[in-house]
Design a protein around this motif. Structure first.
Motif, PDB file in Angstrom:
ATOM      1  N   SER A   1      40.299 -51.162  10.393  1.00 22.76           N
ATOM      2  CA  SER A   1      40.245 -51.178  11.604  1.00 22.76           C
ATOM      3  C   SER A   1      40.414 -49.196  11.827  1.00 22.76           C
ATOM      4  O   SER A   1      39.305 -47.882  12.662  1.00 22.76           O
ATOM      5  N   LEU A   2      41.780 -48.461  11.009  1.00 19.42           N
ATOM      6  CA  LEU A   2      42.054 -47.913  10.703  1.00 19.42           C
ATOM      7  C   LEU A   2      41.308 -46.778   9.806  1.00 19.42           C
ATOM      8  O   LEU A   2      40.660 -45.670  10.881  1.00 19.42           O
ATOM      9  N   ILE A   3      40.520 -47.182   9.327  1.00 21.15           N
ATOM     10  CA  ILE A   3      39.913 -46.551   8.320  1.00 21.15           C
ATOM     11  C   ILE A   3      38.274 -46.100   9.059  1.00 21.15           C
ATOM     12  O   ILE A   3      38.160 -44.736   9.038  1.00 21.15           O
ATOM     13  N   LEU A   4      37.710 -46.781   9.916  1.00 17.95           N
ATOM     14  CA  LEU A   4      36.842 -47.321  10.542  1.00 17.95           C
ATOM     15  C   LEU A   4      36.948 -46.029  11.714  1.00 17.95           C
ATOM     16  O   LEU A   4      35.873 -45.604  12.067  1.00 17.95           O
ATOM     17  N   VAL A   5      38.283 -45.922  11.840  1.00 19.78           N
ATOM     18  CA  VAL A   5      38.615 -44.764  13.450  1.00 19.78           C
ATOM     19  C   VAL A   5      39.025 -43.369  12.871  1.00 19.78           C
ATOM     20  O   VAL A   5      38.065 -42.663  13.511  1.00 19.78           O
ATOM     21  N   TYR A   6      39.169 -43.420  11.460  1.00 23.08           N
ATOM     22  CA  TYR A   6      38.929 -41.866  11.221  1.00 23.08           C
ATOM     23  C   TYR A   6      38.084 -41.894  10.158  1.00 23.08           C
ATOM     24  O   TYR A   6      37.318 -40.293  11.426  1.00 23.08           O
ATOM     25  N   LEU A   7      36.964 -42.769  10.822  1.00 22.93           N
ATOM     26  CA  LEU A   7      35.490 -42.136  10.408  1.00 22.93           C
ATOM     27  C   LEU A   7      35.242 -41.906  11.647  1.00 22.93           C
ATOM     28  O   LEU A   7      34.063 -40.883  11.606  1.00 22.93           O
ATOM     29  N   VAL A   8      35.461 -41.992  12.296  1.00 28.46           N
ATOM     30  CA  VAL A   8      34.511 -42.089  13.660  1.00 28.46           C
ATOM     31  C   VAL A   8      35.047 -40.524  14.226  1.00 28.46           C
ATOM     32  O   VAL A   8      34.334 -39.246  14.485  1.00 28.46           O
TER      33      VAL A   8
ATOM     34  N   TYR B   1      24.288 -40.399  17.174  1.00 32.00           N
ATOM     35  CA  TYR B   1      23.699 -41.139  16.917  1.00 32.00           C
ATOM     36  C   TYR B   1      24.826 -41.959  15.852  1.00 32.00           C
ATOM     37  O   TYR B   1      25.473 -43.442  15.935  1.00 32.00           O
ATOM     38  N   ILE B   2      24.419 -41.541  14.695  1.00 29.36           N
ATOM     39  CA  ILE B   2      25.758 -42.074  13.534  1.00 29.36           C
ATOM     40  C   ILE B   2      27.010 -42.032  13.516  1.00 29.36           C
ATOM     41  O   ILE B   2      27.794 -42.655  13.329  1.00 29.36           O
ATOM     42  N   ASN B   3      27.322 -41.343  14.885  1.00 34.90           N
ATOM     43  CA  ASN B   3      28.757 -41.169  15.759  1.00 34.90           C
ATOM     44  C   ASN B   3      28.741 -42.321  15.933  1.00 34.90           C
ATOM     45  O   ASN B   3      30.195 -43.300  15.964  1.00 34.90           O
ATOM     46  N   ARG B   4      28.184 -42.417  16.908  1.00 33.80           N
ATOM     47  CA  ARG B   4      28.499 -43.539  18.070  1.00 33.80           C
ATOM     48  C   ARG B   4      28.105 -45.161  17.447  1.00 33.80           C
ATOM     49  O   ARG B   4      29.012 -45.326  17.616  1.00 33.80           O
ATOM     50  N   LEU B   5      27.597 -44.930  16.035  1.00 33.56           N
ATOM     51  CA  LEU B   5      27.304 -45.978  15.560  1.00 33.56           C
ATOM     52  C   LEU B   5      28.643 -46.442  14.517  1.00 33.56           C
ATOM     53  O   LEU B   5      29.139 -47.603  15.012  1.00 33.56           O
ATOM     54  N   PHE B   6      29.119 -45.252  14.272  1.00 31.09           N
ATOM     55  CA  PHE B   6      30.444 -46.081  13.271  1.00 31.09           C
ATOM     56  C   PHE B   6      31.761 -46.325  14.631  1.00 31.09           C
ATOM     57  O   PHE B   6      32.920 -47.003  14.383  1.00 31.09           O
TER      58      PHE B   6
ATOM     59  N   GLY C   1      34.880 -50.958  17.120  1.00 35.36           N
ATOM     60  CA  GLY C   1      34.884 -51.231  17.957  1.00 35.36           C
ATOM     61  C   GLY C   1      35.442 -53.358  18.002  1.00 35.36           C
ATOM     62  O   GLY C   1      35.826 -53.853  18.388  1.00 35.36           O
ATOM     63  N   PHE C   2      34.017 -53.065  17.073  1.00 27.74           N
ATOM     64  CA  PHE C   2      34.141 -54.272  16.543  1.00 27.74           C
ATOM     65  C   PHE C   2      34.820 -54.705  15.636  1.00 27.74           C
ATOM     66  O   PHE C   2      35.485 -56.228  15.365  1.00 27.74           O
ATOM     67  N   ALA C   3      34.921 -53.822  14.622  1.00 29.85           N
ATOM     68  CA  ALA C   3      36.472 -54.139  14.150  1.00 29.85           C
ATOM     69  C   ALA C   3      37.940 -54.435  14.673  1.00 29.85           C
ATOM     70  O   ALA C   3      38.480 -55.855  14.262  1.00 29.85           O
ATOM     71  N   THR C   4      38.327 -54.353  15.497  1.00 26.34           N
ATOM     72  CA  THR C   4      39.383 -54.388  16.751  1.00 26.34           C
ATOM     73  C   THR C   4      39.015 -55.680  17.705  1.00 26.34           C
ATOM     74  O   THR C   4      40.503 -55.976  17.470  1.00 26.34           O
ATOM     75  N   LEU C   5      37.914 -55.548  17.410  1.00 28.52           N
ATOM     76  CA  LEU C   5      37.731 -56.981  18.554  1.00 28.52           C
ATOM     77  C   LEU C   5      38.009 -57.981  17.509  1.00 28.52           C
ATOM     78  O   LEU C   5      38.666 -58.784  18.043  1.00 28.52           O
ATOM     79  N   ILE C   6      37.787 -58.168  16.134  1.00 26.35           N
ATOM     80  CA  ILE C   6      38.187 -59.097  15.446  1.00 26.35           C
ATOM     81  C   ILE C   6      39.335 -59.309  14.976  1.00 26.35           C
ATOM     82  O   ILE C   6      40.698 -60.778  15.285  1.00 26.35           O
ATOM     83  N   LEU C   7      40.245 -57.691  15.223  1.00 28.93           N
ATOM     84  CA  LEU C   7      41.377 -58.262  14.937  1.00 28.93           C
ATOM     85  C   LEU C   7      42.613 -58.686  16.007  1.00 28.93           C
ATOM     86  O   LEU C   7      42.843 -59.275  15.912  1.00 28.93           O
TER      87      LEU C   7
ATOM     88  N   ALA D   1      35.187 -45.677  24.804  1.00 31.32           N
ATOM     89  CA  ALA D   1      33.817 -44.503  24.918  1.00 31.32           C
ATOM     90  C   ALA D   1      33.252 -44.635  26.347  1.00 31.32           C
ATOM     91  O   ALA D   1      32.196 -43.741  26.466  1.00 31.32           O
ATOM     92  N   TRP D   2      34.157 -45.122  27.187  1.00 32.57           N
ATOM     93  CA  TRP D   2      34.114 -44.367  28.375  1.00 32.57           C
ATOM     94  C   TRP D   2      34.260 -43.558  28.610  1.00 32.57           C
ATOM     95  O   TRP D   2      33.628 -42.269  28.809  1.00 32.57           O
ATOM     96  N   LEU D   3      35.035 -42.887  27.980  1.00 30.36           N
ATOM     97  CA  LEU D   3      35.460 -41.668  27.960  1.00 30.36           C
ATOM     98  C   LEU D   3      34.239 -40.367  27.327  1.00 30.36           C
ATOM     99  O   LEU D   3      34.186 -39.603  27.573  1.00 30.36           O
ATOM    100  N   GLY D   4      33.456 -40.804  26.171  1.00 33.91           N
ATOM    101  CA  GLY D   4      32.409 -40.994  25.246  1.00 33.91           C
ATOM    102  C   GLY D   4      31.272 -40.409  26.235  1.00 33.91           C
ATOM    103  O   GLY D   4      30.738 -39.712  26.039  1.00 33.91           O
ATOM    104  N   ALA D   5      31.071 -41.611  27.232  1.00 32.91           N
ATOM    105  CA  ALA D   5      30.246 -40.861  27.630  1.00 32.91           C
ATOM    106  C   ALA D   5      30.153 -40.303  29.249  1.00 32.91           C
ATOM    107  O   ALA D   5      29.137 -39.291  29.749  1.00 32.91           O
TER     108      ALA D   5
END
Length: 345
Positions: free
Chosen positions: A12-19, A112-117, A122-128, A157-161
C-alpha cells in the motif's frame, strides 16, 4: 498473519508513493485537466484515444453521462440514446462543474494513469483494513488506524475531484499533497507497530527524539512552501509559455526567497542531527538516507534555478521531498520507541 499484514501495508505504501510520482508527472506535463470529470474521464471508465470520440456523430449510440465537446464547451448526455441525422439539444445538458473544454490525448492518459494508481492504492488499503480485524482483540489501534487509512484514501479521492472541479486551484493542490503525506505517515506507523518484536538496541540514553521531530516538522513546512513556489512557477508558465523556461523565475517574489532560505535551515538542522547521532553512536542508520535525499533535493533545486528546469527536475524534487518526509517520520518512530524501551527522558 502479522507478516501478511505488513506485506500488504508495504505494498500500500509503495502504491501511495506511485500515486505521488504520477501526480508529480501530471503537474510537470500540465495534465491535471486531462480528464475534466471525476471519477470517470469524459464520461468513460476507459478514456478516449482520439478527438473524434468526443465529437457528435450522426447515427451513433451515446450512453447517459457521456461527455462530448460541442461548440468549445462540454455537454453531457442526459440519457442513453442513438443520434439521428441532426443534433438534438434536448438530449444534452451543459457541463456545469467548470468551463474547461480541451482534449489532449497525452494529458488525458497521463491523468488517467494517475487515477488508476490511486484506485489500486485504495483497493490495497481496503484489503489492509479487512486484514486488520485480526488485531482487533490484542492491538485495537492497528484496526482503527487501518480503517482511518481507508477513510483517508476516500477523503483524498474527494480532494482529487475538487482539484479537477476547481480547475487546479493551488490551495486544493496543496491540501491534496499534504493529505498524501498524512496517509504515508499512517501506513509507516502501521508497518512499524506490527513488526516482529526484537531485542532492544543498546543505545545511549540521549534525548534525540525532540530534535528529530523538529526536523520532520520543518521538512513538512518546507514542502508546503515548495507548493507555493510551484504555484508561482505555474503562473509564470501561463504568462511566458512552456518553452520559455529561462523566464519562469523572472520577477520572483518573497515566497521563492523564503523557500530557499528555509531550505538552508532544514539542511543545517539535519546535519546537526546526523553529527549528534554519529558522535554518540545512537545507531539510527536511516539518517544516512536522510542526508542522501537532502543532497539530491539540493541538487534538483539548484538545477531548476541555474539550469532552467532540466527535464523531470520538478517532479523529482517533489518526490524526493515526500520520500524524505517518510524516512524522517520513521526515524521519529524509532527514536520515541527507543526512549520508551530505555525508560529515559
Amino acid at each position: 498473519m502479522q507478516n501478511s499484514f505488513r506485506k500488504v501495508a508495504k505494498l500500500s505504501l509503495i502504491l501511495v508513493y506511485l500515486v505521488i510520482i504520477a501526480g508529480a508527472v501530471v503537474r510537470m506535463t500540465g495534465s491535471g485537466m486531462g480528464c475534466p470529470d471525476w471519477p470517470k474521464c469524459f464520461g468513460h471508465y476507459i478514456p478516449p484515444t482520439d478527438e473524434s470520440e468526443l465529437q457528435w456523430q450522426a447515427n451513433t449510440p451515446f450512453t447517459k453521462g457521456q461527455i462530448i465537446i460541442r461548440d468549445e464547451a462540454l455537454v453531457v448526455a442526459n440519457k442513453s440514446f442513438t443520434t439521428g441525422n441532426d443534433f438534438e439539444a434536448a438530449n444534452w445538458d451543459a457541463y456545469t462543474k467548470h468551463d474547461y473544454a480541451t482534449f489532449n490525448v497525452a494529458h488525458t492518459w497521463i491523468e488517467y494513469i494517475n487515477r488508476l494508481f490511486g484506485a489500486l492504492a485504495g483497493f490495497a488499503t481496503l484489503i489492509l483494513a479487512v486484514l486488520s480485524f485480526k488485531f482487533l482483540r490484542n492491538k485495537k489501534r492497528v484496526t482503527v488506524l487501518s480503517w482511518l487509512v481507508v477513510f483517508g484514501m476516500g477523503f483524498q479521492a474527494w480532494l482529487g475531484a475538487t482539484v479537477v472541479y476547481s480547475v487546479l486551484e493551488p490551495v486544493k493542490i496543496t491540501l491534496h499533497m499534504i493529505m498524501a503525506l498524512v496517509i504515508v505517515a499512517m501506513l509507516l506507523y502501521l508497518i512499524y507497530i506490527t513488526k516482529q518484536e526484537k531485542e532492544p538496541l543498546d543505545r545511549p540514553q540521549v534525548k534525540i527524539a525532540p530534535l528529530m521531530t523538529l526536523t520532520l516538522v520543518l521538512t513538512l513546512v518546507q514542502i508546503v512552501l515548495g507548493t507555493q513556489v510551484r504555484q508561482f512557477v505555474d503562473e509564470q508558465i501561463d504568462v511566458f509559455g512552456e518553452s520559455a523556461k529561462n523566464l519562469w523565475l523572472s520577477d520572483i517574489d518573497w515566497k521563492f526567497y523564503l523557500h530557499r532560505s528555509f531550505s538552508i535551515i532544514v539542511v543545517l538542522l539535519n546535519i546537526v542531527l546526523a553529527q549528534r547521532i554519529y558522535k554518540i553512536g545512537l545507531g539510527f542508520k536511516k539518517i544516512n538516507w536522510v542526508l542522501g535525499l537532502i543532497a539530491l533535493e539540493v541538487i534538483t533545486g539548484i538545477s531548476m534555478y541555474y539550469l532552467d528546469f532540466p527535464f523531470a527536475s520538478q517532479p523529482a524534487h517533489l518526490v524526493l521531498a515526500s520520500l524524505l518526509f517518510g524516512v524522517q517520520f520513521y526515524l521519529v518512530l524509532e527514536a520515541y520507541s527507543s526512549r520508551k524501551t530505555l525508560k529515559s527522558l
